[in-house]
Enzyme design. Structure first.
Site, PDB file in Angstrom:
ATOM      1  CB  SER A 146      -0.868   0.001   1.261  1.00 52.06           C
ATOM      2  OG  SER A 146      -1.522   1.246   1.397  1.00 52.06           O
ATOM      3  CE1 TYR A 159      -4.119  -2.285   5.176  1.00 49.36           C
ATOM      4  CE2 TYR A 159      -3.136  -0.113   4.868  1.00 49.36           C
ATOM      5  CZ  TYR A 159      -3.780  -1.214   4.351  1.00 49.36           C
ATOM      6  OH  TYR A 159      -4.087  -1.258   3.006  1.00 49.36           O
ATOM      7  CB  ALA A 162       1.047  -5.304   8.169  1.00 52.18           C
ATOM      8  CE  LYS A 163      -1.878  -4.188   3.006  1.00 53.21           C
ATOM      9  NZ  LYS A 163      -2.111  -5.248   1.996  1.00 53.21           N
ATOM     10  CB  ILE A 192      -8.357   1.562  -4.944  1.00 47.48           C
ATOM     11  CG1 ILE A 192      -6.828   1.460  -5.107  1.00 47.48           C
ATOM     12  CG2 ILE A 192      -9.106   0.956  -6.120  1.00 47.48           C
ATOM     13  CD1 ILE A 192      -6.212   2.217  -6.256  1.00 47.48           C
TER      14      ILE A 192
HETATM   15  N1  LIG Z   1      -8.664   0.239  -1.571  1.00 46.20           N
HETATM   16  C1  LIG Z   1      -7.569   0.969  -1.371  1.00 46.20           C
HETATM   17  O1  LIG Z   1      -7.621   2.193  -1.464  1.00 46.20           O
HETATM   18  C2  LIG Z   1      -6.234   0.333  -1.069  1.00 46.20           C
HETATM   19  C3  LIG Z   1      -5.135   1.181  -0.859  1.00 46.20           C
HETATM   20  C4  LIG Z   1      -3.913   0.615  -0.594  1.00 46.20           C
HETATM   21  C5  LIG Z   1      -3.763  -0.759  -0.528  1.00 46.20           C
HETATM   22  N2  LIG Z   1      -4.843  -1.563  -0.738  1.00 46.20           N
HETATM   23  C6  LIG Z   1      -4.629  -3.001  -0.662  1.00 46.20           C
HETATM   24  O2  LIG Z   1      -5.192  -3.634  -1.793  1.00 46.20           O
HETATM   25  C7  LIG Z   1      -5.754  -4.901  -1.417  1.00 46.20           C
HETATM   26  C8  LIG Z   1      -7.233  -4.937  -1.739  1.00 46.20           C
HETATM   27  O3  LIG Z   1      -7.848  -3.796  -1.198  1.00 46.20           O
HETATM   28  P1  LIG Z   1      -9.424  -3.658  -0.987  1.00 46.20           P
HETATM   29  O4  LIG Z   1      -9.658  -2.217  -0.710  1.00 46.20           O
HETATM   30  O5  LIG Z   1     -10.152  -4.327  -2.080  1.00 46.20           O
HETATM   31  O6  LIG Z   1      -9.548  -4.499   0.379  1.00 46.20           O
HETATM   32  P2  LIG Z   1     -10.810  -4.824   1.326  1.00 46.20           P
HETATM   33  O7  LIG Z   1     -10.543  -4.284   2.674  1.00 46.20           O
HETATM   34  O8  LIG Z   1     -12.037  -4.371   0.680  1.00 46.20           O
HETATM   35  O9  LIG Z   1     -10.743  -6.404   1.544  1.00 46.20           O
HETATM   36  C9  LIG Z   1     -10.239  -7.322   0.678  1.00 46.20           C
HETATM   37  C10 LIG Z   1     -11.001  -8.614   0.767  1.00 46.20           C
HETATM   38  O10 LIG Z   1     -10.377  -9.444   1.768  1.00 46.20           O
HETATM   39  C11 LIG Z   1     -11.394 -10.122   2.466  1.00 46.20           C
HETATM   40  N3  LIG Z   1     -10.907 -10.523   3.784  1.00 46.20           N
HETATM   41  C12 LIG Z   1     -10.701  -9.717   4.849  1.00 46.20           C
HETATM   42  N4  LIG Z   1     -10.303 -10.450   5.905  1.00 46.20           N
HETATM   43  C13 LIG Z   1     -10.251 -11.742   5.488  1.00 46.20           C
HETATM   44  C14 LIG Z   1      -9.930 -12.965   6.137  1.00 46.20           C
HETATM   45  N5  LIG Z   1      -9.569 -13.000   7.421  1.00 46.20           N
HETATM   46  N6  LIG Z   1      -9.980 -14.111   5.415  1.00 46.20           N
HETATM   47  C15 LIG Z   1     -10.355 -14.085   4.124  1.00 46.20           C
HETATM   48  N7  LIG Z   1     -10.686 -12.956   3.453  1.00 46.20           N
HETATM   49  C16 LIG Z   1     -10.635 -11.796   4.136  1.00 46.20           C
HETATM   50  C17 LIG Z   1     -12.532  -9.125   2.530  1.00 46.20           C
HETATM   51  O11 LIG Z   1     -13.773  -9.763   2.805  1.00 46.20           O
HETATM   52  C18 LIG Z   1     -12.477  -8.489   1.151  1.00 46.20           C
HETATM   53  O12 LIG Z   1     -13.282  -9.190   0.209  1.00 46.20           O
HETATM   54  C19 LIG Z   1      -5.495  -5.041   0.082  1.00 46.20           C
HETATM   55  O13 LIG Z   1      -4.298  -5.765   0.282  1.00 46.20           O
HETATM   56  C20 LIG Z   1      -5.321  -3.607   0.551  1.00 46.20           C
HETATM   57  O14 LIG Z   1      -4.549  -3.495   1.707  1.00 46.20           O
HETATM   58  C21 LIG Z   1      -6.082  -1.046  -0.996  1.00 46.20           C
END
Ligand SMILES: NC(=O)c1ccc[n+]([C@@H]2O[C@H](COP(=O)([O-])OP(=O)(O)OC[C@H]3O[C@@H](n4cnc5c(N)ncnc54)[C@H](O)[C@@H]3O)[C@@H](O)[C@H]2O)c1
Length: 253
Positions: A146, A159, A162-163, A192
């Site tokens: 991230s 978070y 971890a990232k 996003i």
């Molecule tokens: N959306 C953003 O703006 C953004 C920004 C930076 C990084 N990211 C990274 O991109 C990736 C996807 O982001 P997102 O926004 O779609 O994430 P999100 O938080 O919407 O979740 C991703 C999915 O993981 C599932 N999940 C959560 N805990 C779980 C568990 N214990 N077991 C199984 N499944 C589980 C959730 O149900 C969800 O479908 C992630 O790694 C996130 O950290 C996202």
């Protein structure tokens, strides 16, 4: 927006963690549209079943309900995928949880959970997937980091830690597995605008506009833009790219 076609992804077995919603769901749909053989795990059962219904491509994705903070359950899901679809060629370590918490209120249990859901499973999924990838002469692992840790974000300290560690994990795994022709890269998304992000943090158009104003490119980023990057890193077109972190952030950082 339509994606490039990647013939090397046709019939390739792709495993996506947290594929039920958000960026994960966009990736499930994008790989299914390429003709890949896609499996995903998630805790969100209803959203995942709706995704299986709507995913359009030659093969429907395989959904296995699994909480991947339980490593035994994650391993069992990966064994089932191998039995039903064949050896995993692409692992997308996407699942995460970005719940905010005030610095002073973080407990040891919060710390352990946040590391478990954002970091620990990425290592163990790679360890299991690498066995399959060796059997078939190589593979591609895509870890999710991230830009949050690069910028620094309040209420997201654990978070972010971890990232940031995902980058170290990626770099070390690239050395560990390169000799087996397994590439390891990471994607670091910016802001996003998934449904969850819109529901929790970017609830008004003004919130979105304020974020867009911090980017070089003046548009909000949708999950499909991240899926496009994942397709490229999974396909043979990126065959000489490993140990790389690809930012999909419209220049936010
Ligand atoms: N959306 C953003 O703006 C953004 C920004 C930076 C990084 N990211 C990274 O991109 C990736 C996807 O982001 P997102 O926004 O779609 O994430 P999100 O938080 O919407 O979740 C991703 C999915 O993981 C599932 N999940 C959560 N805990 C779980 C568990 N214990 N077991 C199984 N499944 C589980 C959730 O149900 C969800 O479908 C992630 O790694 C996130 O950290 C996202």
């Amino acid at each position: 927006m339509s994606n490039a076609r990647y013939p090397s992804l046709h019939d390739r077995v792709v495993f996506i963690t947290g594929g039920g919603s958000g960026i994960g769901a966009a990736m499930v749909e994008a790989f299914v549209a390429q003709g890949s053989s896609v499996a995903f795990v998630d805790v969100a059962r209803d959203e995942s079943l709706r995704l299986v219904e709507r995913a359009a491509g030659p093969q429907k994705p395989l959904f296995i309900e699994c909480d991947l903070t339980n490593l035994a359950a994650l391993e069992a899901a990966m064994v089932e995928i191998r039995q039903r679809l064949g050896p995993i060629a692409v692992l997308v370590n996407n699942a995460a949880n970005d719940t905010r918490r005030a610095f002073a209120e973080v407990t040891e249990a919060d710390w352990d959970f946040t590391i478990a859901v954002n970091l620990k499973h990425q290592f163990f999924a790679a360890q299991i997937a690498a066995q399959s990838m060796r059997e078939i002469g190589g593979g591609s692992i895509i870890n999710f980091s991230s830009t949050a840790w690069m910028i620094g974000s309040r209420r997201l300290t654990v978070y972010a830690a971890a990232k940031a560690a995902v980058l170290g994990l990626t770099n070390s795994l690239a050395h560990e597995l390169g000799g087996d022709n397994i590439r390891v890269n990471c994607i670091a998304p910016g802001a996003i605008m998934t449904e969850r992000q819109r529901r929790l943090w970017f609830t008004t158009e003004a919130d979105v506009a304020a974020m867009v104003a911090r980017q070089c490119l003046p548009q909000a980023i949708g999950p499909e833009a991240v899926a496009s990057a994942a397709l490229f890193l999974a396909a043979d077109d990126s065959r000489m790219i490993t140990k790389h972190c690809l930012l999909v952030d419209a220049g936010l950082r």
